[in-house]
Design an enzyme around this catalytic site. Structure first.
Site, PDB file in Angstrom:
ATOM      1  N   ASN A 162       0.837  -1.209   0.000  1.00  0.00           N
ATOM      2  CA  ASN A 162       0.000   0.000   0.000  1.00  0.00           C
ATOM      3  C   ASN A 162       0.866   1.251   0.000  1.00  0.00           C
ATOM      4  OD1 ASN A 162      -2.318  -1.541   0.135  1.00  0.00           O
ATOM      5  ND2 ASN A 162      -2.679  -1.205   2.307  1.00  0.00           N
ATOM      6  N   HIS A 219     -14.695   3.186 -14.948  1.00  0.00           N
ATOM      7  CA  HIS A 219     -14.536   2.398 -13.722  1.00  0.00           C
ATOM      8  C   HIS A 219     -15.787   1.566 -13.434  1.00  0.00           C
ATOM      9  CE1 HIS A 219     -13.986   2.030  -9.189  1.00  0.00           C
ATOM     10  NE2 HIS A 219     -12.832   1.588  -9.660  1.00  0.00           N
ATOM     11  N   TYR A 224     -11.561  -9.838  -1.867  1.00  0.00           N
ATOM     12  CA  TYR A 224     -12.308  -8.580  -1.856  1.00  0.00           C
ATOM     13  C   TYR A 224     -13.791  -8.879  -1.676  1.00  0.00           C
ATOM     14  CZ  TYR A 224      -8.375  -5.853  -3.836  1.00  0.00           C
ATOM     15  OH  TYR A 224      -7.176  -5.228  -4.056  1.00  0.00           O
ATOM     16  N   ARG A 251     -14.052   2.007   4.620  1.00  0.00           N
ATOM     17  CA  ARG A 251     -12.840   1.235   4.893  1.00  0.00           C
ATOM     18  C   ARG A 251     -11.588   2.099   4.894  1.00  0.00           C
ATOM     19  NH1 ARG A 251      -9.303  -0.486   1.172  1.00  0.00           N
ATOM     20  NH2 ARG A 251     -10.873  -0.426  -0.465  1.00  0.00           N
TER      21      ARG A 251
END
Length: 690
Positions: free
Chosen positions: A44, A432, A465, A561
């Site tokens: 990340n 997207h 996910y 999140r």
């Protein structure tokens, strides 16, 4: 007047990554999964520096204040603050790694370095080095080069210092740690103990062999790594195709400006000075001291060593009640809508849908958007199969999906070769959305089937996910999806949509209206609430609208999140808003939006977060849920998450990631309870069947 209305986006993101680090530090997390979380934390951070930090640094160097874009803080100050926070997090991560290694030792698992190799392991390592590692090494002597070599982005290197016997001359070299070999080498066991060594240390152990032509007195090697600005500069040459432009831009990324230089803080000062000078790195904000090893993202792939007791139990993906993987999925969907919630339920339903469409003689066309794909994508295979079976297949593939550009280019070329019609997006807008529509001839007429998702059509990420996908034959919704594909073809024509909410044209204003309606209900004394689950909330105008709703008395529950720039629980601004973040074994990725509407609840799923780029700068699709059973399921899912008191943290302006208070309530771990929820649905169906 309140001084602070928003949380700085970058600091909020760093707080999210600190939550990932909390999982690595958590004793209740299985040891090998703690290593995985350390890897995720590092990965990340790499992406953050290549994208967000790089863009802020560009602002800072340009002399632009950037306060308008950064919530009141200057770009220069932001760079300074980020660097300080990252150094603190890196220090914490090293302490956590040492603790994990010590606990692994208690389990008979030892991560050793080159000084701890036993006599029994020596022969194994020598053979491995000669046969496998040595042929992969790229070693460069640097002193006499006219031009310093270009170091690759986010690749680990060993900076080598050789002190010669003659006149104590110092020579420097660099060794690239190969990515073609697993970073962790499992050594032969001794007395039932397991031993693992990093490739870095295998190289250190064989420095004498590597530099045997030099008559040196001493040799040392310390790890360094560079992160480069990942922004793509798209060529404006009209004679080139979009595929060619993105391909060239991805190649140019390798020479992007350095934004972070990490080094082993035990490196000799003269060696560090040599590399910084040769690489022309002068900004102290870009120079980060670290430990002996970098690229700790590789810990995501640490070998399990057969110790599955040190990993989270793997839950078998469950079936969707009433929707079989054996019969015709299209026949089932023709009668009612179904919801897939991965990874709790099997992602195979989505690939089954496409495989069936590829073979069905009545199916004439398939249209789908693709953003991020698995390494060996079954989705692409199914689409190619459909094209080979004479279907007209149209794929909108986003070539600018960050860090997946090269992969998507490769898939695009493959599909183009097979005769699939490719659409490469819209100038200035990333696509997207996660949508698919097929057309099937039934009784001489066209009937549409399709699916709309919150996540990528990616078999690999679907295992970790959490995302929801709606399978539907609702003709009006699917007609709207067909209009989205028409927009891809003819960008200047803006369509009206009867059911879907589409970015960049309608999403912001439509969500404003939905919030305004809740405000009116609250002012009229009717029961009202807003429940929103998303990845990130950073758009200031949308936050202001939620503040307005809070002040009107609307009860707002947020599960965010990642980034949350909204400050909850402030009297006179956001006292009716509570916001939590769940970070656990799965990555919470679904976007579910629920509006109470005085008892006439409306539920939506979406590909869009409440970020400016999703609302105004991308093609996104938000879909209403009309099936009451699925509505209830999504509300239940939100409420299960909301009850979580184990892995849930509060969002606050303190950015302290305080765990949600449990009080006298029993332990309630949302992801485990969600799996139980779906298991109960399966069990109930089995009981009814019996």
């Amino acid at each position: 007047m309140l001084e602070q209305k928003y949380i700085d986006r970058e600091k909020s993101w760093l707080a999210f990554n600190a939550r990932v680090l909390q999982e690595a530090a958590d004793d209740s997390v299985p040891l090998l999964d703690r290593l995985r979380f350390l890897g995720i934390f590092s990965n990340n951070l790499d992406e953050f520096f290549r994208v967000r930090f790089a863009s802020i640094r560009r602002l800072s160097l340009s002399g632009i204040s950037g306060e308008k874009y950064l919530g009141g803080i200057s770009a220069k100050q932001s760079v300074k603050d980020i660097t300080e926070i990252v150094i603190q997090h890196q220090t914490e991560s090293l302490l956590i790694l040492r603790e994990i290694e010590a606990k692994l030792g208690e389990e008979g698992i030892f991560i050793i370095n080159e000084k701890e190799i036993s006599v029994e392991q020596e022969a194994f390592l020598k053979d491995f080095f000669i046969q496998k590692l040595s042929p992969e090494l790229v070693t460069i002597i640097l002193n006499d080069l006219a031009e310093f070599p270009l170091l690759k982005d986010n690749i680990g290197y060993l900076a080598v210092k050789l002190v010669m016997k003659l006149n104590s001359e110092v020579r420097y070299a660099i060794i690239e740690i190969p990515k073609t070999i697993n970073r962790f080498l499992v050594l032969p066991s001794i007395d039932n103990n397991k031993y693992v060594i990093l490739i870095d240390d295998v190289i250190r152990h064989h420095l004498k062999s590597i530099f045997n032509i030099f008559d040196y007195e001493s040799v040392s090697a310390h790890m360094i790594k560079i992160s480069r600005d990942a922004q793509l500069e798209i060529d404006s040459d009209l004679s080139k195709s979009m595929l060619e432009k993105i391909s060239m831009s991805v190649k140019d990324r390798r020479i992007g400006e350095p934004v972070r230089f990490i080094y082993d803080q035990m490196i000799e000062p003269d060696t560090l000075h040599f590399f910084l000078e040769k690489m022309k790195i002068v900004s102290t904000d870009s120079i980060i001291p670290g430990g002996r090893y970098h690229n700790r993202r590789d810990y995501m792939d640490f070998p399990n060593l057969g110790r599955f007791d040190l990993l989270y139990k793997t839950n078998v993906p469950l079936p969707i009640p009433g929707l079989s993987l054996e019969g015709s999925i299209l026949q089932k969907i023709s009668r009612k809508d179904y919801l897939l919630h991965a990874p709790y339920q099997s992602f195979s339903y989505l690939t089954k849908f496409l495989r069936e469409a590829a073979l069905d003689p009545k199916v004439t066309t398939i249209k789908i958007t693709l953003y991020r794909l698995a390494k060996n994508s079954q989705i692409v295979s199914s689409l190619i199969n459909a094209a080979k079976n004479g279907k007209k297949v149209t794929v909108q593939i986003e070539l600018q999906a960050r860090f997946d550009e090269a992969s998507n280019i490769s898939y695009a070329e493959q599909m183009q070769t097979e005769g699939i019609n490719l659409i490469f997006g819209i100038k200035g807008l990333k696509v997207h959305s996660k949508i698919c529509v097929i057309e099937r001839i039934e009784s001489g007429k066209i009937k549409r089937y399709g699916f709309i998702s919150t996540g990528n059509f990616n078999e690999a990420t679907a295992k970790v996910y959490t995302d929801v996908t709606l399978f539907t034959s609702h003709q009006q919704i699917l007609k709207d999806i067909a209009k989205v594909f028409e927009f891809f073809d003819i960008n200047y024509r803006i369509h009206r949509y009867k059911h879907l909410i589409i970015s960049p044209h309608y999403t912001r204003t439509r969500f404003y209206k939905l919030i305004d309606r809740e405000i009116l209900h609250a002012l009229a004394g009717r029961k009202t609430h807003i429940k929103l689950k998303m990845n990130s909330l950073s758009d200031f105008a949308m936050i202001d609208k939620l503040y307005e709703a809070s002040n009107a008395g609307v009860i707002i529950q947020l599960q965010v999140r990642g980034i949350c720039s909204l400050i909850p629980g402030v009297k006179g601004m956001s006292e009716n808003i509570e916001a939590i973040s769940i970070v656990d074994n799965y990555l919470e990725h679904s976007r579910i939006y629920i509006f109470g509407n005085a008892g006439q609840t409306e539920v939506y799923i979406s590909s869009a977060d409440f970020m400016t780029r999703n609302l105004d700068g991308r093609v996104e699709v938000t879909c209403p849920i009309y099936d009451q059973e699925i509505k209830n399921e999504l509300i239940d899912n939100f409420d299960i998450g909301w009850k979580g008191n184990v892995k849930a943290r509060y969002h606050s302006d303190e950015l302290d990631n305080k765990y949600r208070e449990r009080g006298d309530d029993p332990v309630f771990r949302a992801q485990i309870e969600t799996y139980k929820y779906y298991q109960n649905k399966v069990d109930l169906l089995d009981e009814n069947f019996l």
